[in-house]
Design a protein around this motif. Structure first.
Motif, PDB file in Angstrom:
ATOM      1  N   LYS A 288      -3.108  -0.053 -16.367  1.00 41.53           N
ATOM      2  CA  LYS A 288      -4.262   0.743 -15.950  1.00 41.53           C
ATOM      3  C   LYS A 288      -4.743   0.379 -14.551  1.00 41.53           C
ATOM      4  CE  LYS A 288      -6.209   2.517 -20.187  1.00 41.53           C
ATOM      5  NZ  LYS A 288      -7.295   2.390 -21.166  1.00 41.53           N
ATOM      6  N   PRO A 289      -4.937  -0.923 -14.263  1.00 45.29           N
ATOM      7  CA  PRO A 289      -5.331  -1.249 -12.882  1.00 45.29           C
ATOM      8  C   PRO A 289      -4.286  -0.806 -11.870  1.00 45.29           C
ATOM      9  CG  PRO A 289      -5.646  -3.128 -14.318  1.00 45.29           C
ATOM     10  CD  PRO A 289      -4.930  -2.107 -15.117  1.00 45.29           C
ATOM     11  N   GLY A 290      -3.008  -0.886 -12.252  1.00 38.03           N
ATOM     12  CA  GLY A 290      -1.948  -0.472 -11.336  1.00 38.03           C
ATOM     13  C   GLY A 290      -2.050   0.997 -10.986  1.00 38.03           C
ATOM     14  N   TYR A 291      -2.188   1.832 -12.035  1.00 36.87           N
ATOM     15  CA  TYR A 291      -2.309   3.260 -11.770  1.00 36.87           C
ATOM     16  C   TYR A 291      -3.584   3.565 -10.993  1.00 36.87           C
ATOM     17  CZ  TYR A 291       1.600   4.160 -14.894  1.00 36.87           C
ATOM     18  OH  TYR A 291       2.839   4.189 -15.464  1.00 36.87           O
ATOM     19  N   ALA A 292      -4.652   2.845 -11.357  1.00 37.88           N
ATOM     20  CA  ALA A 292      -5.920   3.072 -10.647  1.00 37.88           C
ATOM     21  C   ALA A 292      -5.742   2.732  -9.171  1.00 37.88           C
ATOM     22  CB  ALA A 292      -7.026   2.225 -11.266  1.00 37.88           C
TER      23      ALA A 292
ATOM     24  N   TYR B 157       0.831  -1.199   0.000  1.00 38.93           N
ATOM     25  CA  TYR B 157       0.000   0.000   0.000  1.00 38.93           C
ATOM     26  C   TYR B 157       0.871   1.256   0.000  1.00 38.93           C
ATOM     27  CZ  TYR B 157      -3.148   3.386   2.338  1.00 38.93           C
ATOM     28  OH  TYR B 157      -3.862   4.484   2.700  1.00 38.93           O
ATOM     29  N   GLY B 158       1.940   1.223   0.802  1.00 36.58           N
ATOM     30  CA  GLY B 158       2.861   2.362   0.833  1.00 36.58           C
ATOM     31  C   GLY B 158       3.428   2.638  -0.546  1.00 36.58           C
ATOM     32  N   ALA B 159       3.756   1.551  -1.267  1.00 36.10           N
ATOM     33  CA  ALA B 159       4.311   1.726  -2.602  1.00 36.10           C
ATOM     34  C   ALA B 159       3.270   2.299  -3.559  1.00 36.10           C
ATOM     35  CB  ALA B 159       4.828   0.391  -3.125  1.00 36.10           C
ATOM     36  N   PHE B 160       2.044   1.818  -3.429  1.00 40.16           N
ATOM     37  CA  PHE B 160       0.975   2.358  -4.292  1.00 40.16           C
ATOM     38  C   PHE B 160       0.767   3.843  -4.021  1.00 40.16           C
ATOM     39  CE2 PHE B 160      -1.026  -1.896  -5.329  1.00 40.16           C
ATOM     40  CZ  PHE B 160      -0.959  -1.714  -6.690  1.00 40.16           C
ATOM     41  N   VAL B 161       0.727   4.204  -2.730  1.00 39.10           N
ATOM     42  CA  VAL B 161       0.493   5.614  -2.411  1.00 39.10           C
ATOM     43  C   VAL B 161       1.667   6.450  -2.903  1.00 39.10           C
ATOM     44  CG1 VAL B 161       0.003   7.258  -0.600  1.00 39.10           C
ATOM     45  CG2 VAL B 161      -0.894   4.979  -0.432  1.00 39.10           C
ATOM     46  N   ALA B 162       2.890   5.917  -2.757  1.00 33.96           N
ATOM     47  CA  ALA B 162       4.050   6.652  -3.253  1.00 33.96           C
ATOM     48  C   ALA B 162       3.914   6.891  -4.748  1.00 33.96           C
ATOM     49  CB  ALA B 162       5.323   5.863  -2.963  1.00 33.96           C
TER      50      ALA B 162
ATOM     51  N   ALA C 176       5.697 -13.321   2.492  1.00 37.67           N
ATOM     52  CA  ALA C 176       6.805 -13.064   1.567  1.00 37.67           C
ATOM     53  C   ALA C 176       6.283 -12.928   0.139  1.00 37.67           C
ATOM     54  CB  ALA C 176       7.834 -14.186   1.654  1.00 37.67           C
ATOM     55  N   PHE C 177       5.366 -13.813  -0.226  1.00 39.40           N
ATOM     56  CA  PHE C 177       4.797 -13.750  -1.575  1.00 39.40           C
ATOM     57  C   PHE C 177       4.076 -12.427  -1.807  1.00 39.40           C
ATOM     58  CE2 PHE C 177       5.331 -18.339  -2.183  1.00 39.40           C
ATOM     59  CZ  PHE C 177       5.657 -18.351  -3.526  1.00 39.40           C
ATOM     60  N   ALA C 178       3.239 -12.056  -0.832  1.00 34.69           N
ATOM     61  CA  ALA C 178       2.445 -10.838  -1.008  1.00 34.69           C
ATOM     62  C   ALA C 178       3.346  -9.619  -1.092  1.00 34.69           C
ATOM     63  CB  ALA C 178       1.450 -10.705   0.138  1.00 34.69           C
ATOM     64  N   ALA C 179       4.399  -9.619  -0.269  1.00 34.93           N
ATOM     65  CA  ALA C 179       5.259  -8.437  -0.233  1.00 34.93           C
ATOM     66  C   ALA C 179       6.085  -8.297  -1.507  1.00 34.93           C
ATOM     67  CB  ALA C 179       6.182  -8.498   0.979  1.00 34.93           C
ATOM     68  N   LEU C 180       6.240  -9.392  -2.269  1.00 36.90           N
ATOM     69  CA  LEU C 180       7.030  -9.321  -3.500  1.00 36.90           C
ATOM     70  C   LEU C 180       6.467  -8.285  -4.469  1.00 36.90           C
ATOM     71  CD1 LEU C 180       7.976 -12.975  -4.413  1.00 36.90           C
ATOM     72  CD2 LEU C 180       9.514 -11.077  -4.020  1.00 36.90           C
ATOM     73  N   LEU C 181       5.152  -8.099  -4.415  1.00 37.54           N
ATOM     74  CA  LEU C 181       4.539  -7.109  -5.293  1.00 37.54           C
ATOM     75  C   LEU C 181       5.180  -5.746  -5.071  1.00 37.54           C
ATOM     76  CD1 LEU C 181       2.365  -6.441  -7.358  1.00 37.54           C
ATOM     77  CD2 LEU C 181       0.738  -6.213  -5.506  1.00 37.54           C
ATOM     78  N   GLY C 182       5.534  -5.492  -3.805  1.00 40.10           N
ATOM     79  CA  GLY C 182       6.171  -4.214  -3.481  1.00 40.10           C
ATOM     80  C   GLY C 182       7.467  -3.993  -4.251  1.00 40.10           C
ATOM     81  N   VAL C 183       8.174  -5.078  -4.554  1.00 38.89           N
ATOM     82  CA  VAL C 183       9.449  -4.940  -5.263  1.00 38.89           C
ATOM     83  C   VAL C 183       9.238  -4.325  -6.645  1.00 38.89           C
ATOM     84  CG1 VAL C 183      11.345  -6.244  -6.267  1.00 38.89           C
ATOM     85  CG2 VAL C 183      10.505  -6.826  -4.017  1.00 38.89           C
ATOM     86  N   VAL C 184       8.221  -4.832  -7.339  1.00 36.22           N
ATOM     87  CA  VAL C 184       7.954  -4.304  -8.674  1.00 36.22           C
ATOM     88  C   VAL C 184       7.444  -2.866  -8.574  1.00 36.22           C
ATOM     89  CG1 VAL C 184       6.524  -4.548 -10.707  1.00 36.22           C
ATOM     90  CG2 VAL C 184       7.497  -6.554  -9.653  1.00 36.22           C
ATOM     91  N   LEU C 185       6.539  -2.630  -7.617  1.00 31.45           N
ATOM     92  CA  LEU C 185       5.965  -1.291  -7.489  1.00 31.45           C
ATOM     93  C   LEU C 185       7.040  -0.266  -7.147  1.00 31.45           C
ATOM     94  CD1 LEU C 185       2.693  -2.118  -5.569  1.00 31.45           C
ATOM     95  CD2 LEU C 185       2.925  -1.424  -7.937  1.00 31.45           C
ATOM     96  N   THR C 186       7.960  -0.663  -6.261  1.00 27.52           N
ATOM     97  CA  THR C 186       9.025   0.263  -5.897  1.00 27.52           C
ATOM     98  C   THR C 186       9.839   0.639  -7.127  1.00 27.52           C
ATOM     99  OG1 THR C 186       9.127  -0.886  -3.796  1.00 27.52           O
ATOM    100  CG2 THR C 186      10.900   0.621  -4.281  1.00 27.52           C
TER     101      THR C 186
ATOM    102  N   PHE D 187      -1.245  -5.673 -21.978  1.00 29.72           N
ATOM    103  CA  PHE D 187      -0.573  -5.285 -20.737  1.00 29.72           C
ATOM    104  C   PHE D 187      -1.104  -3.961 -20.212  1.00 29.72           C
ATOM    105  CE2 PHE D 187       2.617  -8.444 -21.830  1.00 29.72           C
ATOM    106  CZ  PHE D 187       2.875  -8.963 -20.582  1.00 29.72           C
ATOM    107  N   ARG D 188      -1.379  -3.053 -21.150  1.00 26.74           N
ATOM    108  CA  ARG D 188      -1.863  -1.743 -20.717  1.00 26.74           C
ATOM    109  C   ARG D 188      -3.190  -1.902 -19.984  1.00 26.74           C
ATOM    110  NH1 ARG D 188      -1.504   1.463 -25.411  1.00 26.74           N
ATOM    111  NH2 ARG D 188      -3.688   1.102 -25.814  1.00 26.74           N
ATOM    112  N   GLU D 189      -4.071  -2.714 -20.589  1.00 27.01           N
ATOM    113  CA  GLU D 189      -5.404  -2.838 -19.993  1.00 27.01           C
ATOM    114  C   GLU D 189      -5.377  -3.681 -18.722  1.00 27.01           C
ATOM    115  OE1 GLU D 189      -8.036  -1.199 -20.972  1.00 27.01           O
ATOM    116  OE2 GLU D 189      -6.882  -0.318 -22.624  1.00 27.01           O
ATOM    117  N   LEU D 190      -4.553  -4.721 -18.725  1.00 28.72           N
ATOM    118  CA  LEU D 190      -4.617  -5.674 -17.611  1.00 28.72           C
ATOM    119  C   LEU D 190      -3.706  -5.321 -16.446  1.00 28.72           C
ATOM    120  CD1 LEU D 190      -4.923  -9.166 -19.288  1.00 28.72           C
ATOM    121  CD2 LEU D 190      -6.684  -7.748 -18.277  1.00 28.72           C
ATOM    122  N   ILE D 191      -2.610  -4.638 -16.721  1.00 27.75           N
ATOM    123  CA  ILE D 191      -1.656  -4.393 -15.639  1.00 27.75           C
ATOM    124  C   ILE D 191      -1.468  -2.904 -15.367  1.00 27.75           C
ATOM    125  CG2 ILE D 191       0.735  -4.667 -14.910  1.00 27.75           C
ATOM    126  CD1 ILE D 191       0.732  -7.357 -16.256  1.00 27.75           C
TER     127      ILE D 191
END
Lengths: 511, 653
Positions: B563-567, A288-293, A423-433, B557-561
């Protein structure tokens, strides 16, 4: 000698008080420099990282059994070094503070004493006093030298942390009163942890759980953990650059330190009970922190939220409880300490020139300020966990440890405990960061340069003073990334013991 | 051996440090310095290659403790050199060296000339770290660092928006794949307590590795390879990466970094389960065909080569997945030579045409660029798999492996081989043959200097000879038995099984025919029948639309990843400011309100009571005070009265 280090800043404070304003900043830098040197001497003077060195215990308030008890082990020492180091570079970064110079630098040094005190105090009473001492200068530093919305931010910071402190105090007092011996109250962190490691939680049952939660929230506000984090972006945005550096670099580490030193060792069983909940808020903080960032347009706010995201690893590592996870969590504190200080300085450099922080209005700064760009991208990549820099070691170790926190009953095949999901869930943060840093990098530094930013007079490349701040931070980040053993071995004796306590508690709970 | 290995790393590392610190001030902006840096690596790599090829090929190992992560053994950093490493070292160092030399001509006059060489050095260093690693963590570090260099070099001209976007896309897409690597690393550590290749394989062999997590780890490694080696569906970043300078495309996005995924799978082969191998083969074959189809409809010379690279990498995975371990890695090597050759050739063309990349504006350039044209033609023939050229041997080996194990994938591979020859011929004809379509460009075209032609000649030579069987380097250095115990043992083919005569008898004629048919058709359609191309295309219009749009992967990718990511980012930001912070402010406001409330209470009730008391006292006092007049008679009568009242009361009660 250790006491001298802790109270050295107060000498500096008195010196500033007694001398003209123009000397204030030099005295501050000098004091911080001396503190770092003394700190290094103390570190080299330690024969072992295991157990407390430079230990002092003197009666203080004998009526209630409070001592002036201080000492450092490897864990405390590594954080002391972080404190003096970040303070020195922040003091250099404070060079251009114009308003009420004497007051600013006096507050700065008072803050330093508070921070050093927290890391050396071994008596809960003393610990709490140092803990509260930090609040006051921070309140003024944000409230007087801050940005336009400084009053709101400083009051929010003050009240929020005070509310946390009250819960912490409640937890501490109940714990101490429940563990009174025939000779009186015991405030010593060392003795209490020893008791807990032998016979489990210091206070059993529901009250113990309450104590743990109280302490946890008290520390969590400082970390800050989701959902207690919203004071942080405001405080950061309003605080002057050097204070942001200290705030992110050292102050946030107090929370993690308190958890590692007090909350978990005192209440390993309660911590195991709360494990899933804490792991959940850690994962939320990371993702969530990464998304907000990612959603921020204010450069500084983005960095602030990245702190929230990264500090999620600290609590995640702690609940996972394997030696790797706790080592990683602790390494994250150190790595984040230097990297975030560097990042806030990076923001400060451009804010000094542009007087705004809106990422959408920047662009192409790389071409006219190439050195600044190199340092900025260094900090960005360090923060997003590039190998060779400290953030990678921290993230990777925490992840590995969290994943390894998985125990299956060999006979029945039942899972006793497992944090693999976290660990799995937090991996998403790596990509978002990676995503939000690269988006920011592109917005601010790449592409075409708007005309305003092309004038070398108003937009000069980093000055010598700025380099003196940024380059040492970068060097330490690199050092920590290439030779992690130097730092990790310091606190490892403590964390490995803690890991045994925690995993035993988790096993007991599961079985 | 240790000294050589360390020198391989030290050369480019020192080069990078010196070049990034002083490069701008050095004469010629330090290009010679970096050439020396990578030259050291090349010399040492050749030494290692020959000593292992002609002499003793037993693996060399060295490792040092790095740091202790938990309670177990310390993690190591170290060096592992076996036949595979030796081959990879040679490929990486040689192509990197040639690209350095080529860049002297190609990048001449660029304002950031020195920076370009610094990053090339850094890339070479990182790639060599990756190849020399003796454990997965160490490899992963090199893996991420090459990603960084790729990011920096794709975005080398980031003043423009496209390179910046492409660089970011490349970094993030490969990072998605890296999650697979991380999961694999965690699972491996949880099972083995170490990342050392030796220890991992030993744990697999002894059965200490939980079978579910072993499969997960294998899949994770392959996902990482899918990201790095641009396999479906994570291939989308590679064509965009062509925004980088062409030498970069040749080095990173054709010969070395994108092949790292293949290397990873090859290296970790002993721990891959048969199921994972089936997935690898299927993805590889599918990607090979898909990318070949897309390449048909591209007009940008570099985009064609990029899709061709995706397709050829798919081929390598097909080889590895079918158990033809030797064939997959053999093809990696030959492909590195001929694809680097063609990329540098296209760089030479682009340089000659003043950075024009659209093939529709070229034509007839062979006359103007004799060296480039000739070497490029060798590359085309090699990739098409014409006999006696390197590509023929390696491709043949892959197809033979597939034929024995997955016949349906063999046919897909064969179809891809026809396509490869066809679109390569199309590219060659459009660029080098026929009449010039843009006279202005044609008139100004000229061959680059010796620094640009020399690398082409060296690579052209290797594209011809590197596959010749009597050299025997591949059978000795890429011997599957060197891997020791392999989990999927029954499916791993030895060199002899790969080349069993009954299989070769079927496969070889088909493979040769595929290449020839493709080349001939390409020449027929685009060379001889160039005028009739639009008419010919008409019935295939719907296919062309699909190819030109790259099967809509980007849109997907734009529609599935994205756009939802930015949203989600916007949503979380909103939640944070309104929800979480709102709650905090709410508490704050509540606090202030209750404060005001208590202030009111305090003012009117508590304080009111106090004041009321005061008022009562005051009133009472003033009444009483009127009595205190000082007159004695008054006091007397008052006291008599009081006494009397008291007496009466006592009597009454």
């Amino acid at each position: 000698m250790l006491s001298f280090l802790v109270f050295l800043p107060l000498i500096g404070l008195l010196l500033i008080w007694g001398s003209p304003a123009r000397f204030a900043r030099s005295i501050n830098v000098l004091t911080c420099g001396v503190a770092l040197v003394i700190n290094l001497i103390l570190a080299f003077g330690m024969k072992t990282w295991d157990g407390y060195s430079h230990y002092v215990q003197v009666d203080w308030i004998s009526a209630i059994g409070v001592h002036y008890e201080i000492g450092v082990d490897g864990l405390g020492m590594v954080l002391l070094l972080l404190t003096t180091f970040v303070s020195l570079v922040s003091a250099i970064a404070s060079w251009r503070i114009e308003k009420y110079q004497r007051g600013y630098h006096m507050m700065f040094l008072l803050l330093l004493t508070g921070m050093l005190g927290v890391f050396v105090a071994l008596d809960l009473f003393l610990f709490y006093i140092f803990w509260e001492i930090m609040l006051l200068p921070m309140y003024f530093l944000i409230g007087i030298w801050g940005g336009p919305n400084r009053k709101y931010a400083s009051i929010k910071f003050f009240l929020y942390t005070l509310a946390g402190s009250v819960l912490l105090l409640a937890g501490v007092l109940i714990t101490v009163f429940q563990n009174a011996t025939d000779t009186g109250l015991v405030w010593s962190i060392v003795e209490l942890s020893k008791t807990a490691s032998v016979s489990g939680d210091l206070v059993a049952g529901g009250v113990g759980l309450f104590c743990f939660i109280g302490m946890f929230i008290g520390f969590a506000v400082k970390v800050p953990c989701f959902p207690f984090h919203t004071w942080l972006p405001d405080a950061h945005v309003e605080a002057p650059t050097p204070i942001s550096m200290i705030l992110a670099g050292v102050l946030l580490k107090m929370g993690g330190y308190g958890m590692i030193r007090i909350a978990w060792p005192f209440f390993p069983d309660a911590a195991a009970v709360m494990g899933t909940a804490i792991a959940a808020i850690s994962v939320i903080a990371i993702v969530y922190g990464a998304f907000v960032a990612m959603g921020q347009t204010d450069f500084k706010k983005m960095i602030a939220y990245s702190s929230v995201s990264h500090m999620g690893f600290v609590t995640l590592g702690l609940v996972a409880g394997t030696p790797e996870a706790i080592n990683g969590a602790m390494y994250m504190m150190l790595a984040h300490g230097t990297i975030s200080a560097m990042l806030f300085m990076i923001v400060g450099v451009i804010y000094d020139r542009a007087h705004h922080r809106d990422m959408d209005r920047f662009g192409g700064l790389a071409w006219n300020m190439p050195k600044y760009f190199v340092l900025a991208s260094f900090a960005f990549f360090a923060s997003l966990g590039l190998p060779g820099m400290s953030g990678f070691i921290a993230e990777f170790t925490t992840f590995t440890g969290t994943f390894a926190s998985h125990l299956v009953d060999p006979v029945t095949g039942d899972v006793i405990y497992s944090y693999r999901w976290a660990a799995f869930a937090a991996l998403l943060g790596v990509v978002l960061t990676g995503a939000y840093y690269l988006i920011a990098l592109q917005k601010i530094y790449l592409g075409k340069t708007p005309k305003v930013y092309t004038d070398p007079k108003t937009y000069p490349d980093v000055s010598l003073r700025e380099k003196l701040v940024l380059v040492p931070l970068a060097a330490v980040t690199l050092w920590m990334g290439v030779m992690p053993a130097v730092f990790m071995d310091m606190y490892k004796p403590f964390t490995d013991d803690l890991a045994v306590t925690i995993t035993n508690a988790m096993k007991a709970m599961g079985g | 051996m240790l000294t050589l290995a360390l020198l391989i790393l030290i050369g480019p590392l020192v080069g990078f440090v010196l070049q990034s610190l002083f490069g701008k001030k050095l004469p010629r902006q330090g290009d010679w310095l970096t050439v020396i840096g990578i030259g050291v690596s090349l010399v040492c790599s050749i030494w290692i290659l020959f000593s292992m090829w002609l002499g003793d090929a037993t693996p060399f190992k060295a490792s040092w403790d790095w740091f202790q992560m938990g309670a177990g053994d310390a993690l190591s950093i170290g060096i592992y050199i076996d036949g595979l490493t030796a081959v990879m070292l040679f490929v990486v160092a040689l192509v990197a060296f040639l690209v350095h030399v080529f860049s002297i001509g190609y990048m001449h006059g660029d304002p950031k000339y020195w920076q370009f060489f610094a990053w090339l050095q850094m890339f070479s260093f990182s790639m060599l770290v990756l190849v020399l690693a003796n454990n997965l963590l160490h490899l992963f570090m090199g893996w991420e660092l090459v990603g960084l260099c790729s990011y920096k070099l794709i975005g080398f001209w980031s003043e423009k928006p496209d390179p910046a976007n492409a660089a970011r896309k490349a970094f993030i897409t490969t990072r998605i794949g890296d999650l697979g690597m991380m999961v694999a690393a965690f699972a491996i550590y949880a099972a083995c307590g170490s990342f050392d290749f030796d220890k991992i394989f030993a744990a697999v062999e002894s059965g200490n590795f939980d079978s579910f997590w072993l499969g997960m780890a294998g899949m994770g490694l392959f996902i990482a390879a899918v990201g790095k080696s641009a396999q479906m569906p994570l291939h989308v970043w590679l064509p965009d990466a062509m925004e980088g300078p062409t030498p970069v495309s040749a080095l990173i996005h054709a010969a070395t970094m994108v092949a790292a995924g293949v290397y990873l799978v090859g290296r970790m082969m002993p721990m891959l389960t048969p199921d994972v191998l089936t997935v690898i083969a299927t993805v590889g074959a599918t990607t090979g065909l898909m990318a070949g189809l897309i390449a048909l409809a591209q007009d940008d010379i570099k985009k064609v080569l990029a899709y061709s690279t995706v397709s050829q990498l798919g081929y390598m995975f097909l080889g590895l997945g079918t158990g033809a371990w030797h064939a997959g890695l053999f093809h990696l090597t030959t492909h590195a030579f001929f694809k680097a050759l063609m990329f540098l050739g296209s760089g030479s063309v682009i340089h000659a045409c003043h950075h024009e990349q659209d093939m529709r504006k070229m034509g007839g350039l062979w006359k103007k660029l004799p060296v480039t044209g000739t070497t490029f033609f060798i590359g085309v023939l090699a990739i098409a798999g014409l006999p006696f050229l390197s590509g023929f041997y390696s491709k043949d080996a892959i197809l033979a492996g597939a034929y024995g194990r997955f016949p349906h994938l063999f046919w897909i591979g064969l179809a891809a081989a026809v396509l490869t020859a066809f679109y390569m011929m199309r590219l060659f004809v459009m660029t080098f043959m026929g009449k010039p379509r843009d006279q202005h460009i044609y008139d100004h075209a000229h061959e680059g200097g010796i620094s640009m032609t020399l690398p082409l000649i060296v690579l052209g030579f290797l594209a011809v000879v590197s596959g010749w069987p009597f050299l025997g380097w591949n059978t000795k250095l890429l011997d599957p038995s060197s891997m020791g115990q392999v989990l999927a043992m029954p499916t791993i083919l030895s060199y002899e099984q790969e080349h069993a005569s009954n299989i070769v008898a079927v496969v070889m004629p088909l493979a040769i025919a595929a290449g020839l048919i493709g080349l001939f058709l390409g020449w027929l359609v685009f060379g001889k029948g160039a005028d009739r191309v639009p008419a010919l295309k008409k019935p295939f219009r719907w296919m062309e639309v699909a190819f030109q749009n790259k099967f809509w992967f980007d849109e997907l990718f734009r529609e599935l990843i994205l756009k939802p990511g930015y949203a989600a980012a916007r949503f979380c930001t909103l939640i944070d400011s309104v929800g979480v912070d709102g709650a905090v402010n709410g508490v704050g406001k509540g606090g202030v309100k209750s404060g005001r409330g208590s202030a009111w209470t305090d003012n009117f009730i508590v304080d009111g009571l106090v004041r009321l008391t005061g008022a009562i006292c005051q009133v009472g006092g003033s009444i009483v005070s009127t009595l205190q007049s000082g007159r004695v008679r008054m006091y007397l009568s008052l006291s008599v009265g009081v006494v009397a009242i008291t007496l009466v009361l006592r009597w009454l009660l």
